[in-house]
Design a protein around this motif. Structure first.
Motif, short mmCIF file in Angstrom:
data_model
loop_
_atom_site.label_atom_id
_atom_site.label_comp_id
_atom_site.label_asym_id
_atom_site.label_seq_id
_atom_site.Cartn_x
_atom_site.Cartn_y
_atom_site.Cartn_z
N ALA A 1 -108.05 -17.46 18.01
CA ALA A 1 -106.83 -18.19 17.67
C ALA A 1 -106.29 -18.94 18.88
O ALA A 1 -106.10 -18.33 19.94
N PRO A 2 -106.04 -20.23 18.77
CA PRO A 2 -105.55 -20.99 19.92
C PRO A 2 -104.20 -20.46 20.41
O PRO A 2 -103.29 -20.25 19.62
N HIS A 3 -104.15 -20.17 21.71
CA HIS A 3 -102.92 -19.71 22.37
C HIS A 3 -102.44 -18.36 21.83
O HIS A 3 -101.27 -18.02 21.95
N GLY A 4 -103.36 -17.63 21.21
CA GLY A 4 -103.01 -16.35 20.62
C GLY A 4 -102.53 -15.32 21.62
O GLY A 4 -101.73 -14.45 21.29
N ASP A 5 -102.99 -15.44 22.88
CA ASP A 5 -102.57 -14.48 23.89
C ASP A 5 -101.07 -14.51 24.11
O ASP A 5 -100.45 -13.51 24.46
N ARG A 6 -100.46 -15.66 23.86
CA ARG A 6 -99.01 -15.78 23.98
C ARG A 6 -98.30 -15.63 22.63
O ARG A 6 -97.27 -14.97 22.52
N ILE A 7 -98.89 -16.21 21.60
CA ILE A 7 -98.23 -16.24 20.29
C ILE A 7 -98.18 -14.87 19.63
O ILE A 7 -97.17 -14.49 19.01
N PHE A 8 -99.25 -14.08 19.77
CA PHE A 8 -99.28 -12.78 19.10
C PHE A 8 -98.30 -11.77 19.69
O PHE A 8 -98.11 -10.68 19.15
N LYS A 9 -97.66 -12.13 20.79
CA LYS A 9 -96.60 -11.27 21.31
C LYS A 9 -95.37 -11.33 20.41
O LYS A 9 -94.54 -10.42 20.41
N TYR A 10 -95.26 -12.41 19.65
CA TYR A 10 -94.06 -12.64 18.83
C TYR A 10 -94.36 -12.66 17.33
O TYR A 10 -93.44 -12.53 16.53
N LEU A 11 -95.61 -12.85 16.96
CA LEU A 11 -96.00 -12.86 15.56
C LEU A 11 -96.93 -11.69 15.31
O LEU A 11 -98.09 -11.71 15.71
N THR A 12 -96.41 -10.66 14.65
CA THR A 12 -97.17 -9.46 14.35
C THR A 12 -97.10 -9.19 12.85
O THR A 12 -96.54 -9.99 12.09
N SER A 13 -97.60 -8.04 12.44
CA SER A 13 -97.55 -7.70 11.02
C SER A 13 -96.12 -7.45 10.54
O SER A 13 -95.88 -7.38 9.33
N VAL A 14 -95.18 -7.33 11.44
CA VAL A 14 -93.77 -7.21 11.04
C VAL A 14 -93.27 -8.53 10.48
O VAL A 14 -92.49 -8.58 9.53
N GLN A 15 -93.74 -9.64 11.10
CA GLN A 15 -93.25 -10.97 10.73
C GLN A 15 -94.12 -11.68 9.68
O GLN A 15 -93.61 -12.44 8.88
N CYS A 16 -95.42 -11.48 9.73
CA CYS A 16 -96.27 -12.22 8.78
C CYS A 16 -97.61 -11.54 8.59
O CYS A 16 -98.16 -10.93 9.51
N ILE A 17 -98.11 -11.67 7.37
CA ILE A 17 -99.41 -11.09 7.02
C ILE A 17 -99.95 -11.80 5.79
O ILE A 17 -99.18 -12.35 4.99
N THR A 18 -101.26 -11.82 5.65
CA THR A 18 -101.86 -12.30 4.41
C THR A 18 -102.65 -11.17 3.80
O THR A 18 -103.50 -10.57 4.44
N THR A 19 -102.32 -10.85 2.57
CA THR A 19 -103.07 -9.86 1.81
C THR A 19 -103.71 -10.57 0.63
O THR A 19 -103.70 -11.79 0.56
N SER A 20 -104.32 -9.82 -0.25
CA SER A 20 -104.95 -10.45 -1.41
C SER A 20 -104.54 -9.74 -2.68
O SER A 20 -104.20 -8.55 -2.66
N HIS A 21 -104.57 -10.47 -3.78
CA HIS A 21 -104.24 -9.88 -5.07
C HIS A 21 -105.47 -9.14 -5.59
O HIS A 21 -106.57 -9.69 -5.58
N PRO A 22 -105.33 -7.89 -6.03
CA PRO A 22 -106.50 -7.09 -6.40
C PRO A 22 -107.22 -7.59 -7.64
O PRO A 22 -108.39 -7.27 -7.84
N THR A 23 -106.54 -8.36 -8.47
CA THR A 23 -107.16 -8.85 -9.70
C THR A 23 -107.63 -10.30 -9.57
O THR A 23 -108.78 -10.62 -9.84
N SER A 24 -106.74 -11.18 -9.13
CA SER A 24 -107.09 -12.60 -9.03
C SER A 24 -107.86 -12.91 -7.75
O SER A 24 -108.55 -13.92 -7.67
N SER A 25 -107.71 -12.07 -6.73
CA SER A 25 -108.28 -12.28 -5.38
C SER A 25 -107.62 -13.44 -4.64
O SER A 25 -108.07 -13.83 -3.57
N ASP A 26 -106.55 -14.03 -5.22
CA ASP A 26 -105.79 -15.04 -4.48
C ASP A 26 -105.29 -14.43 -3.17
O ASP A 26 -104.97 -13.24 -3.11
N LEU A 27 -105.20 -15.26 -2.13
CA LEU A 27 -104.61 -14.82 -0.88
C LEU A 27 -103.09 -14.95 -1.00
O LEU A 27 -102.59 -15.96 -1.52
N ILE A 28 -102.36 -13.96 -0.54
CA ILE A 28 -100.90 -13.97 -0.59
C ILE A 28 -100.38 -13.91 0.84
O ILE A 28 -100.50 -12.87 1.50
N TYR A 29 -99.83 -15.01 1.29
CA TYR A 29 -99.31 -15.11 2.66
C TYR A 29 -97.82 -14.81 2.66
O TYR A 29 -97.05 -15.45 1.95
N CYS A 30 -97.42 -13.82 3.44
CA CYS A 30 -96.01 -13.44 3.52
C CYS A 30 -95.49 -13.70 4.93
O CYS A 30 -96.14 -13.30 5.91
#
Length: 310
Positions: free
Chosen positions: A128-157
């Motif tokens: 990830a570009p500039h991830g060494d700095r960005i991931f200090k502030y963007l973690t699973s607390v702030q954002c995550i992508t999971t998937s729907h178990p039936t449709s398999s669509d990606l769900i970005y939160c």
């Protein structure tokens, strides 16, 4: 289950998804194989155009679903506009976006071919570009992508109210933040195309914006600029990829303002947006909705109603 995330990465084994499914709440989803067959001439033409610009697999994807999305995009006035949009996007992938798409392509190859076919999160995060700095502030607390178990669509939160955007933007420039957002969009788009073939359904990305704690005044204008620029560019680069957008837990004042102006939105925009209070409000860390348990079960039930329900 391991999952692919926009800021926190991870995904279930791609080989574990069975072909074919019924969409939540009713009828079977349209077969991707049927769509590919029905649009094969248009796909072949688009693919030839793209390959005439570059033969690099990172720049010019080999997955036919990439071109199917162009064939299905309804915002293009005609085939000429469709072809010009593809040319412009491939040119971006060859020039300004080459590092982004190349890094994403190589990281995905490493992640998907990991031992025992399990998703290896590390290559995708490291690339990830500039991830060494960005991931200090963007973690699973702030954002995550999971998937729907039936449709398999990606769900970005994403939880904008929990991002220390001023501290984040003090460590990166607007352009660097834009590159990061486009990289994760490229990763998600590529995974969606892979899953589309494996599940025989056109996978979309559903966006959940949890507005709880959002500041109505203040915040970083640079961060808002990076979001705006990357969002506009992503709309151009990834046709027929976005699913429904959910705006969750808006502050009351903001909720009133939004409801005042939503009747002015184009019909196509309104069809994709839903407002709701409640979902995610009791979830502290978004990893809770990615891992098996009561929080995920409740979240998926809510998605069935808000995204796939009537």
């Amino acid at each position: 289950m391991k999952l692919l995330a926009q800021c926190y990465f991870g995904i279930a084994s791609l080989s574990s998804f069975a072909a074919g499914f019924s969409a939540p709440g009713g009828g079977a989803a349209t077969s991707v194989q049927a769509l590919l067959s029905a649009n094969q001439d248009k796909i072949a033409s688009l693919k030839t155009v793209a390959q005439s610009i570059s033969s690099d697999a990172a720049v010019t994807p080999t997955n036919d679903v990439f071109y199917l999305r162009y064939a299905l995009e309804s915002s293009y006035a005609d085939d000429d506009e469709r072809t010009e949009a593809l040319k412009s996007n491939i040119q971006w992938r060859l020039t300004d976006g080459k590092d982004i798409v190349t890094n994403a392509h190589q990281a995905l190859q490493a992640a998907i071919t990991a031992e025992n076919s399990e998703w290896d999160n590390q290559p995708v995060q490291q690339a990830a570009p500039h991830g060494d700095r960005i991931f200090k502030y963007l973690t699973s607390v702030q954002c995550i992508t999971t998937s729907h178990p039936t449709s398999s669509d990606l769900i970005y939160c994403v939880r904008a109210g929990k991002i220390d955007d001023k501290a984040l933007m003090s460590s990166v420039s607007v352009d660097e933040m834009v590159d990061f957002f486009l990289y994760v969009k490229e990763v998600n788009a590529a995974v969606a195309d892979i899953r589309s073939l494996q599940t025989d359904s056109l996978i979309k990305i559903v966006t959940c914006n949890d507005m709880m704690g959002l500041k109505l005044v203040g915040g970083s204008s640079d961060f808002r600029s990076a979001l705006s620029v990357s969002s506009k560019k992503a709309t151009e680069l990834y046709p027929s990829l976005s699913g429904r957008t959910l705006l969750l837990n808006l502050p009351k004042l903001l909720s009133g303002i939004v409801k005042l102006f939503t009747p002015l939105f184009p019909k196509v925009v309104m069809e994709r947006i839903r407002f709701e209070r409640g979902p995610l409000k009791d979830v502290e860390d978004l990893v809770q909705i990615a891992k098996s348990g009561a929080a995920r079960d409740e979240f998926i039930k809510q998605m069935d109603e808000l995204v796939y329900g009537d």
